[in-house]
Design a protein around this motif. Structure first.
Motif, PDB file in Angstrom:
ATOM      1  N   ASP A  64      10.327   8.291  -3.819  1.00 52.16           N
ATOM      2  CA  ASP A  64       9.849   8.447  -2.443  1.00 52.16           C
ATOM      3  C   ASP A  64       9.345   7.147  -1.815  1.00 52.16           C
ATOM      4  N   HIS A  65       9.242   6.059  -2.570  1.00 52.89           N
ATOM      5  CA  HIS A  65       8.503   4.905  -2.046  1.00 52.89           C
ATOM      6  C   HIS A  65       9.194   4.260  -0.847  1.00 52.89           C
ATOM      7  N   LEU A  80       9.084   6.857   2.219  1.00 49.17           N
ATOM      8  CA  LEU A  80       7.790   6.980   2.889  1.00 49.17           C
ATOM      9  C   LEU A  80       7.436   5.710   3.645  1.00 49.17           C
ATOM     10  N   GLU A  81       7.816   4.565   3.106  1.00 55.52           N
ATOM     11  CA  GLU A  81       7.552   3.312   3.822  1.00 55.52           C
ATOM     12  C   GLU A  81       8.231   3.324   5.194  1.00 55.52           C
ATOM     13  N   TRP A 126       6.593   6.035   7.513  1.00 48.94           N
ATOM     14  CA  TRP A 126       5.255   5.598   7.847  1.00 48.94           C
ATOM     15  C   TRP A 126       5.291   4.518   8.942  1.00 48.94           C
ATOM     16  N   ARG A 127       6.156   3.542   8.746  1.00 48.98           N
ATOM     17  CA  ARG A 127       6.273   2.475   9.735  1.00 48.98           C
ATOM     18  C   ARG A 127       6.806   3.002  11.060  1.00 48.98           C
ATOM     19  N   ARG A 163       4.026   4.716  12.837  1.00 46.54           N
ATOM     20  CA  ARG A 163       2.981   3.813  13.298  1.00 46.54           C
ATOM     21  C   ARG A 163       3.480   2.855  14.384  1.00 46.54           C
ATOM     22  N   SER A 208       7.281  -0.741 -11.349  1.00 47.45           N
ATOM     23  CA  SER A 208       6.237  -0.461 -10.369  1.00 47.45           C
ATOM     24  C   SER A 208       6.045  -1.654  -9.434  1.00 47.45           C
ATOM     25  N   MET A 251       8.953  -1.895  -7.003  1.00 47.32           N
ATOM     26  CA  MET A 251       8.968  -0.908  -5.934  1.00 47.32           C
ATOM     27  C   MET A 251       8.298  -1.452  -4.670  1.00 47.32           C
ATOM     28  N   ASP A 252       7.266  -2.266  -4.839  1.00 47.46           N
ATOM     29  CA  ASP A 252       6.622  -2.882  -3.667  1.00 47.46           C
ATOM     30  C   ASP A 252       7.573  -3.840  -2.958  1.00 47.46           C
ATOM     31  N   ARG A 264      10.314  -1.757  -1.042  1.00 47.65           N
ATOM     32  CA  ARG A 264       9.804  -1.183   0.203  1.00 47.65           C
ATOM     33  C   ARG A 264       9.835  -2.183   1.342  1.00 47.65           C
ATOM     34  N   LEU A 265       9.308  -3.400   1.065  1.00 45.89           N
ATOM     35  CA  LEU A 265       9.179  -4.382   2.138  1.00 45.89           C
ATOM     36  C   LEU A 265      10.530  -4.965   2.522  1.00 45.89           C
ATOM     37  N   ARG A 280      12.172  -4.607   6.245  1.00 46.61           N
ATOM     38  CA  ARG A 280      12.550  -5.766   7.059  1.00 46.61           C
ATOM     39  C   ARG A 280      14.015  -5.681   7.473  1.00 46.61           C
ATOM     40  N   ASP A 301      -5.158   3.145   9.733  1.00 43.01           N
ATOM     41  CA  ASP A 301      -4.814   3.965   8.568  1.00 43.01           C
ATOM     42  C   ASP A 301      -4.029   3.219   7.499  1.00 43.01           C
ATOM     43  N   TRP A 341      -1.675   6.751  -1.326  1.00 44.67           N
ATOM     44  CA  TRP A 341      -0.299   6.881  -1.746  1.00 44.67           C
ATOM     45  C   TRP A 341      -0.114   6.355  -3.177  1.00 44.67           C
ATOM     46  N   ARG A 342      -0.677   5.182  -3.434  1.00 46.48           N
ATOM     47  CA  ARG A 342      -0.558   4.614  -4.777  1.00 46.48           C
ATOM     48  C   ARG A 342      -1.302   5.471  -5.796  1.00 46.48           C
ATOM     49  N   ARG A 354       0.808   8.437  -6.574  1.00 44.27           N
ATOM     50  CA  ARG A 354       2.025   8.115  -7.312  1.00 44.27           C
ATOM     51  C   ARG A 354       1.733   7.572  -8.719  1.00 44.27           C
ATOM     52  N   GLN A 359       0.245   4.674  -9.312  1.00 43.71           N
ATOM     53  CA  GLN A 359       0.278   3.211  -9.335  1.00 43.71           C
ATOM     54  C   GLN A 359      -1.108   2.597  -9.191  1.00 43.71           C
ATOM     55  N   ASP A 378       0.637  -5.686   6.590  1.00 48.69           N
ATOM     56  CA  ASP A 378       1.351  -5.579   5.310  1.00 48.69           C
ATOM     57  C   ASP A 378       0.652  -6.387   4.222  1.00 48.69           C
ATOM     58  N   ARG A 400      -2.639  -4.518   3.141  1.00 46.72           N
ATOM     59  CA  ARG A 400      -2.382  -3.379   2.259  1.00 46.72           C
ATOM     60  C   ARG A 400      -2.219  -3.802   0.814  1.00 46.72           C
ATOM     61  N   LEU A 401      -1.374  -4.833   0.615  1.00 50.39           N
ATOM     62  CA  LEU A 401      -1.050  -5.229  -0.755  1.00 50.39           C
ATOM     63  C   LEU A 401      -2.222  -5.945  -1.415  1.00 50.39           C
TER      64      LEU A 401
END
Lengths: 283, 283, 283, 283
Positions: free
Chosen positions: B101-102, B105-106, B109-110, B113, B251, B254-255, B258-259, B263, D101, D109-110, D113, D115, D255, D258-259
């Motif tokens: 789901d990562h 959901l990213e 979510w974006r 927002r 893990s 996955m970050d 997402r990014l 992009r 948010d 979320w993490r 999951r 993480q 971004d 968040r990280l």
């Protein structure tokens, strides 16, 4: 950077309880203070244990033999591979180079400025082009030309055996034979001009351009008989765009090569790298 | 983010003198103001010319037909491929997903927002697991299970044809057929969980661990029939160490996935990407 | 890197419709081909327009006067500041240095290798230490010692005026006066050894250590009378840890300084930088 | 991620010989296996010693009291501050939030999951806006509105005292009083939306745009009474250009925030962070 009475102890063995305590106990018994200790165990079945310890011991030279005897005893008990390195004894390094000078000059420059803890004892090349640059640093330049690889390697080994602790291939555009690597009895670090395992082999920048990648990189690794497959010590990348030609990618990549190789050599010089199968542990 | 009366003009053609002037002249004649202009020519023989122009034109909707007629005339003269995109019309996007789901959901979510200029019109999955997560964003979730690929793709095409401008494979663990890609008549963006061309294929994190790389990455690319070989839109990497297991690499990766995917989708949404052979130009 | 018959046109003016078309029209009228064009408009009220155009024109030298006349006419109409730079004429650069050699050598080295499109015409220093290093590159080294700043600056200006297009302060540990900067009539690029505006002023590495930051950086900027406040051209950072001493931070930072300064000088050399108030536009 | 019979031992004391051996000896005596050990000594005069040890001990719960007694004895001898953390007991965390948010959802979320090794026991806000988002994760949302800060903090302390091990300020746009921080008796992690110490205070993105920086960042730090001055746990940056407005810098910065916050919270959750004056040691 001078570190008198300081040693670095590297240990690798099968993981089992009590290793840290046993080693720390021996060091304490000999009056050594632990300056830093990094330890890592692999988490897989039949895990492997790695440890780097920097220790300070007044009168290290005189006390070393006794310390080594005690360490041998512990090592036998746990089945350890180990080595003890005097931090005040810089490694003697030969640099191999062909015609590109960027990696070579980066190493010579850092060594001269005290940013790289090695003694460059000679530069060996199959081309004469860089002789003057090298000698201006007060470093011997040895030109070994030729097309007969076994003859070239014979002459190289004569120069190197017993004289160096490390060979660095700073864009040396020749393949070393398995025989050479075995006979050398010293580790060899190579810089590959791509982010391995992408673009293994020749012309990585042209192929990176052709494939349209958005990052290009470089990889420093221990040389093995299996080209481009040795244990990776360090890698890095830099962002590129469609606007850059293959020649510009090469120019950009040269900056990455320089820094990646310098970091890898420095980590080796500080006894931070332990080979583990096809990979490395950096402590 | 709302940009009324704003359009984006993409052009690709063989390089030749006078293109910028001719296009800018047409825009000026129609009273359009150039908000930004990025242009790139490949430097090889028989170079290729690419241009992205953002233009503002009061009453764009009414004026568009006349502008397109003039552009067609210029395009015929220079042999241009071109497209004109209304910036106020967000692209309609279907997201394909399996169980991870990562990335999904990213994107949701974006989009919610206002950080991603797309309308997610549906999520399609071969598994029911993520239905609730998706619907909580007010987005339809369509479950198309099955083992008969041609039947699945037939049902998918029924849903998609005419309804979407883009399909995003957000870790959709199925291969799409050449027929599907052709029939879809919309571009498809895929996220691959490695720094291509390293670790093409399955299980890249396990193979990265095994190979001992010091950086792991992700690659967003347009999907083509030739798996993992489509034009790369965006890539990135993150530094890892020997201390991280293959599960931890996954893990960490996955970050990056997402990014990188976010992009790439945003750039496509902004009409910044032009495919050029196996690579892309990002303007 | 040789680019005969190629020029770079820089334009800055208040944003208004028709600028791109007008300029492109002039270029087309004179038979010039646009090789690349980057344009940016600020989006605030009363926006500002910036454009960099690389153009190819056969017989540039002979055609230049006529082209400039036409450009002057357009410039007057739109209220443009503009400049036209012959790409085959490399900028003449003086480097100022004190005792640190890392930034100096990086620039000399890149210029020698063809990675930096400048002609280093002299190195000026208030210390004699680096004379030999500089002269080994075939570059004049001028030692201007002293404690009387106005006398030193008078001698420096005698050397520089009319002879250089750019001055680079490569860790020159002296403040230049407002008078000097005004009289010089050439831009000055400085490298500051921190990520500005953090750690403005002296001893940034010691203060970074004391503050416990996790990244250290460097900043290249145009020098102004207001120290450390000039328009920033380029910045970068590198990750550090608690384990590194202030001296090690300094050593790490030197690598960032070298690369940041080299990039800033190269961008200036390629006429990519336009100052806009306290900031810069890089095209 | 479940780690039964595993504990983490954190130690800080004045540097002196024999610490590692003494602690490792105690652990060995109790049958504990050292899974990993990281140690760091500051190199200044009167250095400080820090150690993090992950240990495995069968029947930890039953054996803990005896182990702690032995550790107390060693700690008294060396003047240690120490703490022993059961790795199977996740920290109970309250998240404070206002209207943004992005940091909140990243943490929820993490955690969901797997993480992020924390239990989010409640979210506290001075605004009601995010109630639904939070509750959809099955986490209680407590709205404490008001303008009377001492009354708000009194109600917050009633909720938190004894119930949480950590408070995370996920863009909570209120200053906490010194009294609150003292009474809480739990650490507080804050995310600041700039690369501290650059742009301390309000509106960092607007000021970054005004100053023309080429990188923007975020900083996670322990909150102290002295705003923006607490010990930094983690920082990161991302590259920006002149083409991005202040609003786009903010979106890009979110971004990074968040990280950076997620990494800092995870490191705290894993007992990796030791405060040392105004800085931190990450082991």
């Amino acid at each position: 950077m001078a570190q008198p009475d300081t040693a670095r102890l590297l240990i690798a063995c099968d993981d089992q309880p009590g290793i840290v305590a046993a080693v720390a106990g021996v060091l304490a018994d000999h009056g050594a203070n632990i300056v830093s200790l990094d330890q890592h165990s692999t988490d897989s079945e039949g895990g492997r244990f790695f440890q780097r310890t920097v220790l300070h011991l007044d009168g290290l030279a005189a006390a070393r033999t006794a310390l080594e005897e005690s360490l041998t005893e512990v090592a036998d008990r746990f089945g350890m591979e180990w080595s003890l390195h005097d931090a005040s004894r810089r490694k003697r390094v030969a640099i191999f180079v062909s015609k590109y000078d960027h990696c070579l000059l980066e190493l010579l420059w850092r060594a001269q400025r005290g940013q790289l803890d090695i003694d460059v004892t000679m530069v060996v090349s199959n081309h004469p082009d860089l002789a003057e640059s090298v000698r201006s640093f007060g470093v011997p330049f040895v030109h070994i030309p030729g097309t007969d690889k076994s003859e070239m390697e014979r002459r190289q080994l004569e120069l190197l055996q017993g004289n160096v602790d490390l060979v660095v291939l700073a864009r040396y555009m020749q393949i070393l034979t398995d025989d050479f690597l075995t006979s050398l009895e010293a580790p060899v670090i190579n810089i590959h001009h791509s982010f391995l395992p992408a673009f293994i082999g020749a012309n990585p920048y042209a192929r990176a351009k052709e494939r349209g990648v958005k990052l290009i990189g470089a990889t420093a690794h221990y040389a093995t008989a299996d080209l481009d497959e040795g244990p990776i010590i360090e890698q890095d990348v830099t962002r590129v765009t469609h606007a850059e030609s293959a020649a510009q990618l090469q120019s950009r990549g040269m900056d990455v090569e320089r820094l990646v190789l310098a970091r890898a050599v420095q980590w080796h010089a500080e006894d931070r790298v332990i080979v583990h199968g096809r990979s490395t542990v950096i402590l």
